[in-house]
Motif scaffolding. Structure first.
Motif, mmCIF file in Angstrom:
data_model
loop_
_atom_site.group_PDB
_atom_site.id
_atom_site.type_symbol
_atom_site.label_atom_id
_atom_site.label_comp_id
_atom_site.label_asym_id
_atom_site.label_seq_id
_atom_site.Cartn_x
_atom_site.Cartn_y
_atom_site.Cartn_z
ATOM 1 N N MET A 27 0.819 -1.208 0.000
ATOM 2 C CA MET A 27 0.000 0.000 0.000
ATOM 3 C C MET A 27 0.853 1.259 0.000
ATOM 4 S SD MET A 27 -3.304 0.768 2.424
ATOM 5 C CE MET A 27 -3.951 -0.873 2.144
ATOM 6 N N SER A 28 2.019 1.200 0.619
ATOM 7 C CA SER A 28 2.878 2.386 0.651
ATOM 8 C C SER A 28 3.314 2.798 -0.750
ATOM 9 C CB SER A 28 4.104 2.128 1.532
ATOM 10 O OG SER A 28 4.995 1.199 0.938
ATOM 11 N N ASN B 281 0.092 3.734 -3.212
ATOM 12 C CA ASN B 281 -0.454 5.046 -2.877
ATOM 13 C C ASN B 281 0.108 6.131 -3.784
ATOM 14 O OD1 ASN B 281 -2.245 6.476 -1.131
ATOM 15 N ND2 ASN B 281 -0.513 7.298 0.008
ATOM 16 N N ILE C 32 1.782 2.146 8.253
ATOM 17 C CA ILE C 32 2.395 3.120 7.351
ATOM 18 C C ILE C 32 2.324 4.474 8.044
ATOM 19 C CG2 ILE C 32 2.286 4.174 5.059
ATOM 20 C CD1 ILE C 32 0.560 1.642 4.272
ATOM 21 N N ASP D 65 3.186 8.581 7.976
ATOM 22 C CA ASP D 65 3.423 9.741 7.118
ATOM 23 C C ASP D 65 4.265 10.754 7.888
ATOM 24 O OD1 ASP D 65 3.279 11.973 5.462
ATOM 25 O OD2 ASP D 65 1.093 11.955 5.286
ATOM 26 N N TYR E 113 -0.422 12.213 2.371
ATOM 27 C CA TYR E 113 -0.076 10.831 2.040
ATOM 28 C C TYR E 113 -0.914 9.851 2.865
ATOM 29 C CZ TYR E 113 2.725 6.630 1.325
ATOM 30 O OH TYR E 113 3.117 5.353 1.017
ATOM 31 N N CYS F 134 -3.896 7.269 1.648
ATOM 32 C CA CYS F 134 -3.668 5.849 1.935
ATOM 33 C C CYS F 134 -4.898 5.231 2.600
ATOM 34 C CB CYS F 134 -2.449 5.718 2.846
ATOM 35 S SG CYS F 134 -1.719 4.084 2.870
ATOM 36 N N ARG F 135 -5.525 5.965 3.492
ATOM 37 C CA ARG F 135 -6.695 5.439 4.202
ATOM 38 C C ARG F 135 -7.945 5.469 3.310
ATOM 39 N NH1 ARG F 135 -7.414 4.598 9.405
ATOM 40 N NH2 ARG F 135 -5.657 5.945 9.975
ATOM 41 N N GLY G 166 -6.563 3.574 -0.479
ATOM 42 C CA GLY G 166 -5.958 2.262 -0.310
ATOM 43 C C GLY G 166 -6.729 1.361 0.642
#
Length: 424
Positions: free
Chosen positions: A87-88, A91, A216, A218, A255, A259-260, A263
């Protein structure tokens, strides 16, 4: 607060029940007050919980606690370390993009990069080694990230993170650093230029071999909006989430917010509340466990280095290790508790050693309270070609140890008898 205190108290204030331990909020969803309340939460205008695929109060405490320890601005906890790796990158990247990675990686990460992302049209550009110049040379206009492990597993190499970040940032590229081996107790990558930090919480932070999890974090410092031609996912309106422009609407947490909401929301790779609770228990004792891990590893490494049945030992705590000076600079003179050695007699002897231990557990995991052993060439990196193994710093006779918390004399006795079997 100091790290030892943050690991126990960070991110949690008891509610009306005054429960000292973080409660397990074992629920799928949360009741909205009314339509306006629902809309405000779902449009990210108000903080709150609504559906546990996206956020959960127990998981939220874990996220806040790790964020505080790493010195970031926001975190997204996910179902495993492998999910955090995937996912990192997703993204930021789409088909036609590339990222640069060091080749010294955990086996599953290497396989994902080399054989899965390529099928999605994403190119991984492995650098020739882990030197900053080799990494910088692979960056071009389509590069969206540089990926590294701060301490490589199983190679045990220590990345010169500040130099890598300087080269990447000069070309407008963020650095994603996997800090699983070092943990935030030994190294805080954001202080050395990293932009995103990830962990397999399964390892040292969980610490007991019971619970999968990843996270993850940020750093909140990379200027996404300064590079519109490179990071369109951060700047252009997101059709999958109300047309939000992450770098514009959430400049401090762009970021993590993407991601949330893209992703995690759309893949469903959520961390369960119970797993978050278990990982919080492990995190509380991390600062106490690490010194014992380290002292035990020194004892085991010194035994192996003096044994004629062993042909080499790679441990950053030794002054002759090529990464010793970097370990002093980045890890404060401490040494993580993973190490490798080679057994006289080559691959067959290494496998015989692996097969003959009685106390060490033959596992693919690391960072456990129990001592673990693996033979990377035939287990974690089994799918790699001989050339790939060499690039990853793995030889056929290499054995990796993750040294646990048992009495060191018992660990040494077990290795001694296993070496006797391998020698015969």
């Amino acid at each position: 607060m100091h790290d030892e205190t943050l690991a126990i108290h960070g991110g949690y204030t008891p509610d009306s029940t005054r429960a000292v331990a973080v409660p397990i909020y074992q629920t799928v969803a949360h009741d909205f007050i009314d339509a306006d309340h629902a809309g405000a939460i779902m449009d990210l205008e108000a903080r709150g919980f609504h559906y546990n695929r996206i956020n959960n109060p127990t998981v939220d405490v874990l996220e806040q606690r790790v964020t505080a320890l790493e010195g970031g601005v926001a975190s997204v906890a996910v179902s495993s370390g492998a999910t955090a790796v995937s996912m990192s990158l997703l993204n930021l990247l789409t088909a036609g993009d590339n990222f640069v990675s060091v080749p010294m990686l955990y086996g599953a990460t290497y396989t994902y990069f080399a054989h899965v992302l390529t099928r999605l049209g994403i190119e991984v550009r492995f650098s020739a080694d882990d030197q900053p110049e080799s990494i910088g040379a692979r960056i071009d206009e389509r590069t969206k990230a540089v990926f590294c492990e701060t301490v490589g597993n199983p190679a045990g190499n220590v990345i010169d993170l500040a130099a890598v970040a300087e080269l990447a940032h000069a070309q407008g590229v963020p650095v994603i650093a996997d800090n699983t081996v070092a943990t935030p107790m030994l190294l805080k990558p954001f202080r050395h230029g990293a932009d995103v930090v990830i962990h397999s919480l399964t390892k040292f932070i969980g610490g007991h071999g019971t619970t999968l999890g990843g996270i993850i974090i940020d750093g909140g410092t990379f200027p996404w909006a300064d590079h519109p031609e490179r990071f369109e996912l951060m700047i252009e309106p997101e059709p999958a989430f109300h047309g939000v422009r992450y770098a514009i609407d959430f400049p401090e947490t762009a970021y993590a917010t993407r991601c949330r909401t893209v992703g995690l929301r759309n893949t469903g790779a959520a961390l369960s509340p119970f797993n978050a609770f278990q990982l919080l228990q492990g995190l509380e004792t991390l600062a106490v466990r690490l010194p014992r891990h380290e002292s035990n590893t020194y004892a085991v490494a010194e035994f192996l280095a003096a044994d004629p049945r062993v042909t080499s030992v790679s441990f950053v705590g030794f002054p002759d290790n090529p990464y010793h000076e970097l370990a002093k600079r980045y890890l404060g003179g401490h040494a993580p508790s993973i190490m490798t050695f080679t057994v006289r007699g080559g691959r067959d002897a290494g496998i015989a050693m692996f097969n003959s231990v009685k106390l060490f557990k033959r596992l693919l995991n690391m960072g456990d309270a129990k001592s673990l052993i693996t033979h990377p060439a035939s287990t974690t990196h089994r799918q790699l070609t001989p050339d790939d193994l060499k690039l990853a710093g793995i030889t056929p006779d290499m054995v990796r140890l993750s040294v646990g918390l048992e009495h060191p004399d018992d660990l040494i006795a077990d290795l001694d008898q296993a070496l006797a079997v391998a020698a015969s």
